[in-house]
Design a protein around this motif. Structure first.
Motif, PDB file in Angstrom:
ATOM      1  N   VAL A 153       0.862  -1.184   0.000  1.00  0.00           N
ATOM      2  CA  VAL A 153       0.000   0.000   0.000  1.00  0.00           C
ATOM      3  C   VAL A 153       0.900   1.236   0.000  1.00  0.00           C
ATOM      4  O   VAL A 153       1.754   1.400   0.868  1.00  0.00           O
ATOM      5  N   ARG A 154       0.729   2.101  -0.992  1.00  0.00           N
ATOM      6  CA  ARG A 154       1.512   3.335  -1.090  1.00  0.00           C
ATOM      7  C   ARG A 154       0.805   4.432  -0.284  1.00  0.00           C
ATOM      8  O   ARG A 154      -0.399   4.648  -0.418  1.00  0.00           O
ATOM      9  N   SER A 188       5.654   6.767   1.073  1.00  0.00           N
ATOM     10  CA  SER A 188       6.163   5.569   1.756  1.00  0.00           C
ATOM     11  C   SER A 188       5.275   4.388   1.390  1.00  0.00           C
ATOM     12  O   SER A 188       4.251   4.542   0.739  1.00  0.00           O
ATOM     13  N   ALA A 189       5.708   3.215   1.801  1.00  0.00           N
ATOM     14  CA  ALA A 189       4.960   1.998   1.477  1.00  0.00           C
ATOM     15  C   ALA A 189       4.740   1.196   2.747  1.00  0.00           C
ATOM     16  O   ALA A 189       5.589   1.162   3.637  1.00  0.00           O
TER      17      ALA A 189
END
Length: 118
Positions: free
Chosen positions: A59-60, A73-74
């Motif tokens: 999920v970004r 971020s991820a």
């Protein structure tokens, strides 16, 4: 000295096991094409499931900051990534077995040719 005690020989008859009937051509069967086709369908489905799970596993996240670039971020979800790896591994194993099934189906000889070799 002591004498060794031996038991008397018995008159039991040892029966020979019955011979098993000769097995037919179990490895080389043309119906293996159907098995390989079914495995090919399963491989396609498993690859689609693996890609879908992998995309759900990452999920970004974007955090806007005033005066600077957006911080990206991820977040990784292990359950989805693990399912994707498991599906891809199962697809690989099925691909190996499909190749094996195809090779055995190709090498199958017609019954007339097999009988003439005897």
């Amino acid at each position: 000295m002591t004498e060794a005690v031996t038991e008397p020989e018995s008159d039991t008859v040892v029966e020979e096991p019955e011979q098993a009937p000769p097995a037919g051509p179990s490895l080389h069967q043309p119906r293996r094409w159907l098995i390989a086709a079914g495995e090919a369908v399963a491989i396609v489905v498993l690859v689609i499931v693996a890609v879908w799970c992998w995309n759900r596993g990452i999920v970004r996240l974007e955090y806007p900051i005033e005066g600077r670039e957006t911080l990206v971020s991820a977040r990784y979800h292990g359950n989805w990534l693990g399912t994707a790896v498991g599906a891809a591994t199962l697809a690989l194993l099925l691909a190996l077995d499909a190749v094996r099934q195809i090779m055995l189906a190709v090498r199958a000889r017609p019954q007339k040719a097999a009988d003439s070799d005897m």
